[in-house]
Design a protein around this motif. Structure first.
Motif, PDB file in Angstrom:
ATOM      1  N   ILE A  57       0.807  -1.216   0.000  1.00  0.00           N
ATOM      2  CA  ILE A  57       0.000   0.000   0.000  1.00  0.00           C
ATOM      3  C   ILE A  57       0.842   1.268   0.000  1.00  0.00           C
ATOM      4  O   ILE A  57       0.313   2.363   0.081  1.00  0.00           O
ATOM      5  N   PHE A  62       2.008   2.522 -12.608  1.00  0.00           N
ATOM      6  CA  PHE A  62       1.376   3.535 -13.453  1.00  0.00           C
ATOM      7  C   PHE A  62       2.000   3.500 -14.842  1.00  0.00           C
ATOM      8  O   PHE A  62       3.077   2.950 -15.049  1.00  0.00           O
ATOM      9  N   LEU A  81       2.399  17.700  -3.226  1.00  0.00           N
ATOM     10  CA  LEU A  81       0.972  17.430  -2.967  1.00  0.00           C
ATOM     11  C   LEU A  81       0.743  16.535  -1.753  1.00  0.00           C
ATOM     12  O   LEU A  81      -0.351  16.558  -1.164  1.00  0.00           O
ATOM     13  N   HIS A 101       1.457   6.553   1.681  1.00  0.00           N
ATOM     14  CA  HIS A 101       0.087   6.088   1.408  1.00  0.00           C
ATOM     15  C   HIS A 101      -0.653   7.075   0.507  1.00  0.00           C
ATOM     16  O   HIS A 101      -1.461   6.669  -0.334  1.00  0.00           O
ATOM     17  N   LEU A 102      -0.411   8.353   0.731  1.00  0.00           N
ATOM     18  CA  LEU A 102      -1.081   9.382  -0.072  1.00  0.00           C
ATOM     19  C   LEU A 102      -0.441   9.490  -1.450  1.00  0.00           C
ATOM     20  O   LEU A 102      -1.135   9.584  -2.472  1.00  0.00           O
ATOM     21  N   ARG A 104       1.013   7.254  -3.166  1.00  0.00           N
ATOM     22  CA  ARG A 104       0.662   6.135  -4.030  1.00  0.00           C
ATOM     23  C   ARG A 104      -0.786   6.258  -4.540  1.00  0.00           C
ATOM     24  O   ARG A 104      -1.087   5.758  -5.624  1.00  0.00           O
ATOM     25  N   MET A 105      -1.643   6.966  -3.774  1.00  0.00           N
ATOM     26  CA  MET A 105      -2.992   7.185  -4.286  1.00  0.00           C
ATOM     27  C   MET A 105      -2.977   8.112  -5.496  1.00  0.00           C
ATOM     28  O   MET A 105      -3.794   7.975  -6.403  1.00  0.00           O
ATOM     29  N   LEU A 106      -2.054   9.059  -5.521  1.00  0.00           N
ATOM     30  CA  LEU A 106      -1.920   9.933  -6.694  1.00  0.00           C
ATOM     31  C   LEU A 106      -1.439   9.148  -7.916  1.00  0.00           C
ATOM     32  O   LEU A 106      -1.859   9.426  -9.040  1.00  0.00           O
ATOM     33  N   LEU A 107      -0.544   8.211  -7.689  1.00  0.00           N
ATOM     34  CA  LEU A 107       0.028   7.455  -8.810  1.00  0.00           C
ATOM     35  C   LEU A 107      -0.870   6.309  -9.267  1.00  0.00           C
ATOM     36  O   LEU A 107      -0.829   5.927 -10.431  1.00  0.00           O
ATOM     37  N   HIS A 109      -2.469   2.233  -8.008  1.00  0.00           N
ATOM     38  CA  HIS A 109      -1.771   1.024  -7.552  1.00  0.00           C
ATOM     39  C   HIS A 109      -1.836  -0.123  -8.553  1.00  0.00           C
ATOM     40  O   HIS A 109      -1.206  -1.162  -8.333  1.00  0.00           O
ATOM     41  N   GLN A 110      -2.550   0.066  -9.676  1.00  0.00           N
ATOM     42  CA  GLN A 110      -2.637  -1.037 -10.636  1.00  0.00           C
ATOM     43  C   GLN A 110      -2.924  -0.501 -12.026  1.00  0.00           C
ATOM     44  O   GLN A 110      -3.484   0.579 -12.187  1.00  0.00           O
TER      45      GLN A 110
ATOM     46  N   MET B 105      -2.193  12.046 -14.754  1.00  0.00           N
ATOM     47  CA  MET B 105      -2.114  11.110 -13.631  1.00  0.00           C
ATOM     48  C   MET B 105      -3.235  11.381 -12.630  1.00  0.00           C
ATOM     49  O   MET B 105      -3.744  10.458 -11.998  1.00  0.00           O
ATOM     50  N   LEU B 106      -3.621  12.634 -12.480  1.00  0.00           N
ATOM     51  CA  LEU B 106      -4.749  12.953 -11.595  1.00  0.00           C
ATOM     52  C   LEU B 106      -6.060  12.410 -12.151  1.00  0.00           C
ATOM     53  O   LEU B 106      -6.925  11.962 -11.404  1.00  0.00           O
TER      54      LEU B 106
ATOM     55  N   ASN C  64      -6.195   0.511   0.326  1.00  0.00           N
ATOM     56  CA  ASN C  64      -5.206   1.095   1.225  1.00  0.00           C
ATOM     57  C   ASN C  64      -5.272   0.347   2.551  1.00  0.00           C
ATOM     58  O   ASN C  64      -5.938  -0.684   2.644  1.00  0.00           O
ATOM     59  N   LEU C  70      -5.004   6.763   9.479  1.00  0.00           N
ATOM     60  CA  LEU C  70      -4.750   7.014   8.062  1.00  0.00           C
ATOM     61  C   LEU C  70      -6.018   7.483   7.359  1.00  0.00           C
ATOM     62  O   LEU C  70      -5.969   8.372   6.496  1.00  0.00           O
ATOM     63  N   TRP C  77      -6.443  15.365   3.772  1.00  0.00           N
ATOM     64  CA  TRP C  77      -5.674  15.579   2.541  1.00  0.00           C
ATOM     65  C   TRP C  77      -6.602  15.885   1.363  1.00  0.00           C
ATOM     66  O   TRP C  77      -6.354  16.811   0.569  1.00  0.00           O
ATOM     67  N   LEU C  81      -6.646  19.335  -0.958  1.00  0.00           N
ATOM     68  CA  LEU C  81      -6.410  19.351  -2.408  1.00  0.00           C
ATOM     69  C   LEU C  81      -7.679  19.664  -3.207  1.00  0.00           C
ATOM     70  O   LEU C  81      -7.581  20.111  -4.359  1.00  0.00           O
ATOM     71  N   LEU C 106      -9.362  11.875  -6.999  1.00  0.00           N
ATOM     72  CA  LEU C 106      -8.099  11.576  -6.325  1.00  0.00           C
ATOM     73  C   LEU C 106      -8.078  10.142  -5.781  1.00  0.00           C
ATOM     74  O   LEU C 106      -7.045   9.484  -5.787  1.00  0.00           O
ATOM     75  N   GLU C 126      -3.233  -4.982   2.132  1.00  0.00           N
ATOM     76  CA  GLU C 126      -4.179  -4.444   1.138  1.00  0.00           C
ATOM     77  C   GLU C 126      -5.614  -4.736   1.561  1.00  0.00           C
ATOM     78  O   GLU C 126      -6.003  -5.904   1.707  1.00  0.00           O
TER      79      GLU C 126
END
Lengths: 151, 151, 151
Positions: A57, A62, A81, A101-102, A104-107, A109-110, B105-106, C64, C70, C77, C81, C106, C126
């Protein structure tokens, strides 16, 4: 290989593989497109999808350009960010990686990589990347191919 | 159409199509849900998934509301979070579009549209969009249907 | 259950289920991993994917950590944003939730959960989450299993 169905008509392929990635840096980006193609060959997938999904996680998968300047821009942007700092609530558990953790949410995970005519069906500049945001330890990536067998 | 398997029992469908989109503006949003439904029909997909995936690293596919005020909000927000400016490292290569790589990416680069009973299985307000962040040139979108054939 | 194909050789499973989630708060995060496993069992999916996808444009599905500190960090977060404020163009339609449309972008609106050997193939930490950003009303989540039947 987990499962490889031989007996159906024009076989439905389901094939799974795990690979371990360890980066020497806390934050890093690796192009893993060639690994995806190798999985496709082993799966003998002719048409369908390969899911590439991190099992952690604080890492990501990407698609973007293979260009190291851009990779630096991505890391700088993630830090803008979702900065590394002490004040996250998650750190009350003893962890120090809430930023990861944050980030990876921008990028994401799959990624689902399409396969057509027994080739990865990617655009000219599309490359599959592993994005590490809390590295220096072994992490697993899952590759799962589902679709029709290669002729 | 790339491949359309006729001979398996209650056939596994794998069907691929490419469409080209050219926007007149650098930044733009188009609702492409009807294109996805047309692909579903041509694929004769009864149940499964249609992957809608941009083949370019400065464009995106996402699901959101078909509402032009919101589309403006999205573009303003992308510019806030990933502004167009000269200082990116990626620009040392001669490119000027690092912001587009980050903006996409966003937004995300692909969506998996579920198909059930030979219809796109979307909620009332869910629409599939193409988000352009470096336009004024032809870009390809891949549609790949995988699943069970329509009865 | 929408469709459950019994007659193909080593059956291609396609199985769909909808669940309704209503949160008591405007912003909330729920761990729905157990629901995904229950769907897998009902689908008798042995190997393949389960798509978990919100059918609403102001909710999200993401993977996550199951850690409430978290979860608070994520919500803080998102507000940083994509803040809730009156000035969005989308609000000219009478809506007041443009922030929710952005927040959910996001977080992402869907996840593909791999299934291997008749189990969800997830890493240790996960967990699949439902992220609500405009709650206090019933919303639907789609679960669609596609792949090879459990032996």
């Amino acid at each position: 290989m987990i499962k490889d169905d031989e007996d159906s008509i024009r076989g439905l392929v389901t094939f799974t593989e795990y690979q371990t990635i360890t980066t020497s840096k806390r934050y890093d980006i690796l192009d893993i497109t060639d690994r995806v193609e190798e999985v496709r060959k082993r799966a003998r997938l002719g048409d369908g999808f390969i899911l590439v999904s991190t099992m952690h996680i604080t890492a990501s998968i990407f698609v973007n350009d293979h260009e190291q300047g851009l990779w630096q821009d991505i890391m700088t942007w993630l830090e803008d960010l979702a900065p590394r700092r002490p004040e996250y609530k998650h750190h009350l558990t003893g962890e120090d990686n809430a930023d990861a953790h944050l980030k990876r949410m921008l990028l994401g995970h799959q990624v689902l990589v399409p396969v057509t005519n027994a080739k990865l069906d990617l655009g000219t500049w599309e490359r599959v990347h592993y994005g590490e945001v809390d590295g220096r330890r072994a992490k697993r990536v899952l590759f799962k191919a589902v679709g029709a067998r290669e002729h």
